[in-house]
Design a protein around this motif. Sequence first.
Motif, short mmCIF file in Angstrom:
data_model
loop_
_atom_site.label_atom_id
_atom_site.label_comp_id
_atom_site.label_asym_id
_atom_site.label_seq_id
_atom_site.Cartn_x
_atom_site.Cartn_y
_atom_site.Cartn_z
N GLY A 183 -69.63 -61.61 -43.68
CA GLY A 183 -68.44 -61.97 -42.93
C GLY A 183 -68.64 -62.78 -41.67
O GLY A 183 -67.68 -63.03 -40.96
N TYR A 184 -69.87 -63.17 -41.36
CA TYR A 184 -70.12 -64.02 -40.19
C TYR A 184 -71.00 -65.19 -40.66
O TYR A 184 -71.74 -65.06 -41.64
CB TYR A 184 -70.84 -63.23 -39.09
N GLN A 226 -59.24 -68.82 -43.48
CA GLN A 226 -60.18 -67.88 -42.87
C GLN A 226 -61.26 -67.59 -43.92
O GLN A 226 -61.11 -66.67 -44.73
CB GLN A 226 -59.43 -66.61 -42.45
N ASN A 234 -64.02 -66.11 -44.30
CA ASN A 234 -64.65 -64.82 -44.60
C ASN A 234 -63.68 -63.84 -45.27
O ASN A 234 -64.07 -62.74 -45.63
CB ASN A 234 -65.29 -64.20 -43.35
#
Lengths: 416, 95
Positions: free
Chosen positions: A298-299, A412, A414
Amino acid sequence: MRYSGFQVIKEALLGHRGWKPAWRDPEPQPSYDTVVIGGGGHGLATAYYLAKVYGGKRIAVLEKGWIGGGNVGRNTTIIRSNYLLDGNEPFYEFSLKLWEGLEQDLNYNAMVSQRGILNLIHTDAQRDAFIRRGNAMILNDADADLLTTTQIKERYPFLNTDNARFPIKGGLAQHRGGTVRHDAVAWGYARAADQLGVDIIQNCEVTGFLIEDGVCSGVETTRGTIRAAKVASCVAGSSSRVMEKAGMRLPIESHVLQAFVSEGLKPLLPGVITFGAGHFYCSQSDKGGLVFGGDIDGYNSYAQRGNLPVVEDVCEGGMAIFPNLGRARLLRMWGGIMDMSMDGSPIIDRTHIDGLYFNGGWCYGGFKATPASGYVYAHLLAKDEPHPTATAYRFDRFKKGLMIDEKGMGNQPNLH
Amino acid sequence: MIINHPLLGPRDAAEFVYKGDASLIHRPDWEAPDALQAFTDYGYLRDNPAGLHRELWFHEQGDRSWLVVTRDTTTHEITSVELALDVARKEGRST
Ligand SMILES: Cc1cc2nc3c(=O)[nH]c(=O)nc-3n(C[C@H](O)[C@H](O)[C@H](O)COP(=O)(O)OP(=O)(O)OC[C@H]3O[C@@H](n4cnc5c(N)ncnc54)[C@H](O)[C@@H]3O)c2cc1C
């Protein structure tokens, strides 16, 4: 040499001394008609279909490491065509049909196994959404089958259907989905492309582009300058790094996705199961290992390894519906770099620079796309117009508001 | 990953929600003549560097402050953590 049962028997009798390397190791030529950057599944498939279907000549694939060392050798090998949106489903179904004939086409055993994939349902709303997706699949000539909990229990008796938070209320199955041996896909395409005269050049990193007056005429590499009328970038997780050298910013973030494999077990799990609500999916490899994974970390990351919170999350999800997983020991875990696009769908398009083409944004789902990605990219390179199944994968869809957002998450990366 | 929160000290990254590139602080001017292009770039294009990356993290399961974290995307090492509010103020974005 054509591979066949006869060859295997003959070689067995002759002590296996007659096998030849599956592809050549040529020196780079000073110039080609087409240079494909990236020797992953997509790059090799592109070169193969360009030579085979579109009559391309003088083609090279430039790979910075060794072929198959990127995501094509790191994924969890699932193939399927269970998409909802018009921009996607015809493309992925085209891909699944190519998988079905791939081994005969390439004369290579890629262990294509149509063992079926099952997406689990836990709520009424989810059932409605899955029925809609199933209907979209059927409209696009794919197969879809809505299963009841009883039918699921028959095939997967060990699943915990009574989890308090996520009871299993049914599932959407695609019986033609399944798994493929990922390394063999890279090797099979490499061998078949090589036999059609494609130069596969390993340890050759592209370090820059020859661009003048908006026209690209080749690349700089660690093995010298290579000129080409057409340059086709196909580097998955490295997309931003490579296209930056052409001065381009992309609608892509690179993220890490982790995967796990257990020790080898006797046959237990006959097909692929996905528990999306719990961030877990699993299949069993032919060697017996349970191959499983979940969400991206997620990053932004280029580290090819992830962190422990996602490991815990994936294993908790697994234990919730597949409790006997807890008795298996984890053998290995690894990560790969995903080219996460802003809407979760890929881009296969020309760039604003003449002669420079782009293929990327595959997120965590580009393995299943390998044959079609190569095919339609070859079409674009040969004809300068998109293949009918890939007309939506354009750069300008973001500006025009024509996103292909299967999950409805917005820009977005992620969350896709 | 551990994020050294300027107010709360070291916190597990799992307490945070990740937003992305810290340049998202700089929302374009909607009245500018090139606003369409500027918003397309702002909304959809990213530098996505391999190396140092300034990025926004939201402490959702904590004090709900926004942080600007500088992190190496090739090693995950975090080298600096600031309150996004301070960053925006320094750049004249907020009072
Ligand atoms: C853990 C994990 C699980 C996954 N599971 C699935 C799944 O179950 N199903 C599915 O459909 N997809 C899955 N994927 C996604 C899939 O693997 C990728 O989308 C797909 O492999 C990307 O295409 P590729 O094979 O061409 O990429 P790659 O194999 O990564 O090829 C890109 C190549 O470009 C090379 N390269 C980079 N920069 C340069 C340069 N400057 N010069 C020359 N060469 C360069 C790289 O070395 C690399 O070999 C998964 C991915 C991961 C990491």
